[in-house]
Enzyme design. Structure first.
Site: not given
Ligand code: GLC
Length: 711
Positions: A262
């Site tokens: 993430d």
């Molecule tokens: C965010 C979220 C995730 C998302 C990623 C990209 O922090 O936790 O769900 O897909 O970053 O934006």
């Protein structure tokens, strides 16, 4: 393209570049900043940037084409960039938030939403969506429950599977298809206190039985990627957790796709206190089986040296890079790096009339009528007053709807008026103290008051947890005022999570509309005026107060169960509130009235290789055409480990004409009687089970059956 050959041509630095994912503005300064989270300096030279493998959060076709072209001009091996983005519940056409969609209990609608999302998103050059979010949660304090499908594993599985099929169809290479990245692996929804990014601490049994099934359903449906979660599991950050990424994902589930962190969650391993610095994080990540590092640069800064010093086996790098290159091949990017990106198509396809119609259809099935003492459907002869912040607000797209434009939506005021309601708009005041004498006079003139209230779209979603779940900003005072004036009151709720509704129960009717997307208020007007009957049912329990949390339907009995109506001091209960939720899982009213009778089974006993048919007669006793969701729960009376008092195993959504009666049948097989043990295996035990069938988890007809040994 032959991945093995290509891999052999790459230098170590070129390989490691494929594992880096950065935002578009690293390539093109004026590219819009769209991603969540603070943007840190990643110490990237221009050379490193132009060796990266994928892009996070692209804005439109023009930007994608520009970046891909710029990148390929400098790419020695012509390996195209992979473009990924958060398309969670629609791209430009915004659909109901996933929590709302789950209340439709109609997974086919999830397929339709994913299909349209993919067709729109790929015209803008997106190849991968970070969806579906399969995190089960029993804690409405968590802002991200809005992105999930509620508290039940079976429902989550049913919706997640259809989302993957809708995004990917048979072959992701084909036009109109995008790859699905299921998230957040794993058990992100179990954070303590419902506080986002907080600690997760649960048993292996609970991990396997409750929290993992959703991700597995996505993997089994063919999802090409999976994203690791911010939290620890067994005390180890998921992003570097070998048990999750290798033992479960690769060895048990045979997943061959790409793992991606993430947003900067590999670097966050340092903040977790599980790596001394980014260098150690890099080592732990590649060893655990993390492929792409999103928005941090541990790999690009340290992995090459770790390989040179033989701290990391080059094979681990080749494995990870091989998966990324394979994904690019499966998407057909080597042949066509621009895939479906088209500025012309983008103008025509996105937010088209038929896409909006599809969104409205889904919205109609996602709203939940929680309470109705006769004020709904609206009586056409009545003078209706409209009050509250959501009278005129258009922000019904909800969280995670980057590409949607709330300004294009219609307000409840406008859709009620065009729906033929004799409406007086009074005020968008949040509460009684903001009203003036004139407002009260206007209210006086009405027979019925619609109170349109709820959360703003910034009160749920990522990093938006709450410790109190009352209706915000004393909006309930508007209900009290209207009731004091002896008016009929209809509350229309706009919110991203279950709230504590005890302060508005004096309303005659409460319609839960969540955030229903681009066509929210068109759908709400059709429901309020009775052109369509509400049919949604809750997929998350509504607590009576925050102190009850976690409160969920599939709970254990405990050794001292509280039996309603039977006094005993020494049982499991609170001194100050009932154990039951205010509105339970599976609850949702219709304008039609249904009766259930004659639950039967085709046989009392069955062995593991047999089936039995469970049937019940359902009658629509009204002149209203409506949809009904019939639910089948099971209980395993006695087994080695304590079992929930009920677990949803099957459900059917059926259409009923006025006064129509149907026999609804479920085919029961061993898969409805098994459970997952603490090593992740599906097992069963012989003996008595209770089968429960009805319109909600607390309203069922019950019958006992026995699972016997094969003779
Ligand atoms: C965010 C979220 C995730 C998302 C990623 C990209 O922090 O936790 O769900 O897909 O970053 O934006």
């Amino acid at each position: 393209v032959n991945i093995k050959e290509l891999l052999n041509k790459l230098t170590t630095e070129e390989k490691i570049g494929q594992l880096l994912q950065i935002a578009p503005f690293f390539f093109v300064k004026e590219a819009e900043i769209e991603v969540q989270g603070e943007v840190k300096d990643l110490y990237l030279s221009s050379k490193k940037i132009f060796l990266s493998g994928s892009v996070l959060g692209i804005r439109n076709a023009e930007e994608m084409i520009k970046i891909q072209k710029l990148y390929l001009e400098r790419s020695k091996h012509q390996i195209p960039l992979l473009f990924m983005a958060d398309i969670i519940h629609g791209y430009e056409t915004i659909f109901p938030v996933p929590l709302a969609l789950s209340c439709s209990w109609n997974p086919k609608l999830a397929y339709d939403m994913a299909r349209i999302s993919a067709v729109e998103a790929q015209t803008s050059g997106i190849h991968v969506t970070f969806s579906p979010m399969a995190d089960l949660s029993r804690d409405p304090r968590w802002g991200r429950v809005v992105e999930g499908f509620g508290e039940d594993p079976e429902l989550i599985k049913a919706f997640v599977e259809q989302m993957v099929y809708g995004y990917q169809q048979k072959n992701v290479k084909d036009e109109g298809n995008i790859a699905s990245c299921v998230k957040h692996f794993a058990a992100y929804g179990a954070i303590e206190g419902g506080r986002d990014y907080n600690t997760v601490d649960l048993s292996r049994l609970s991990l396997y039985q409750t929290y993992l099934p959703g991700y597995k359903a996505a993997i089994d449906a063919g999802a090409k990627l999976i994203m690791t979660s911010f939290n620890v599991v067994d005390g180890i950050p998921a992003t570097i957790n070998k048990h999750l990424l290798r033992d479960i994902l690769r060895d048990q589930w045979k997943f061959e796709g790409v793992t991606i962190s993430d947003y900067d969650s590999l670097h966050q391993v340092v903040d977790h206190g599980c790596a001394a610095g980014d260098e150690e994080a890099s080592l732990l990540g590649i060893q655990a089986g993390l492929d792409i590092e999103m928005a941090s640069s541990c790999y690009v800064r340290y992995l090459a040296k770790q390989i040179e010093d033989h701290e990391v086996e080059i094979g681990l790098l080749d494995e990870a890079v091989g998966r990324v290159l394979t994904l690019k091949e499966e998407l057909g990017l080597f042949d066509n790096p621009y895939k479906g990106a088209s500025i012309e198509k983008e103008l025509v396809l996105v937010r088209s009339k038929e896409h909006l119609e599809a969104s409205k259809k889904i919205a109609l099935e996602s709203a939940v009528l929680l309470q109705n003492n006769g004020a709904l459907p609206l009586n056409r002869k009545l003078k209706v007053a409209l009050i509250g912040p959501y009278s005129k607000l258009k922000t019904t797209n909800g969280p995670w709807s980057w590409h949607g434009n709330n300004d294009l939506n219609h307000s409840l005021e406008s859709t009620l008026i065009s729906g033929g309601v004799d409406l007086i708009y009074v005020s968008s005041a949040e509460n009684e103290s903001e009203l003036n004498a004139n407002d009260s006079n206007e209210l006086e003139k009405a027979d019925l008051v619609i109170v349109a209230i709820g959360e703003s779209i910034r009160e749920s979603g990522e990093a938006h947890s709450k410790s109190m779940l009352d209706i915000p900003r004393n909006q309930a005072s508007l209900v009290r005022l209207a009731k004091k004036m002896k008016k009929q009151v209809v509350v229309v709720l706009y919110n991203g999570r279950p709230l504590c509704l005890d302060t508005i129960l004096e309303a005659d009717s409460i319609l839960e509309t969540w955030f229903l997307g681009s066509m929210a208020n068109e759908a709400i007007a059709l429901l309020l005026t009775g052109k369509k009957s509400p049919s949604g049912k809750l997929t998350m329990s509504f607590p009576r107060n925050v102190g009850q949390i976690p409160v969920y339907y599939n709970h254990l009995t405990t050794g001292r169960p509280k039996v309603e109506g039977h006094y005993n001091e020494y049982v499991s209960y609170y001194l100050d509130v009932e154990n039951s939720p205010l509105f339970p899982f599976g609850h949702g009213l219709s304008y039609a009235t249904f009766t259930y009778e004659g639950l039967t089974v085709s046989k009392e006993k069955m062995n593991p290789s047999e089936q039995m048919t469970v049937s019940i007669r359902v009658k629509n006793n009204s002149e209203i055409e409506a949809l009904e969701i019939i639910q089948l729960y099971r209980r395993d009376y006695v087994s080695k480990i304590a079992k929930p008092v009920k677990e949803l195993k099957q459900f059917k959504k059926e259409h009923f004409k006025p006064f129509e009666e149907k026999t609804i049948s479920f085919e029961l097989s061993i898969k409805d009687l098994t459970y997952i043990n603490d090593t992740g295996e599906n097992v069963y035990e012989y003996g008595k089970f209770q089968i429960m069938v009805g319109p909600s988890s607390i309203d069922t007809q019950n019958i006992d059956i026995v699972l016997i040994k094969e003779d």
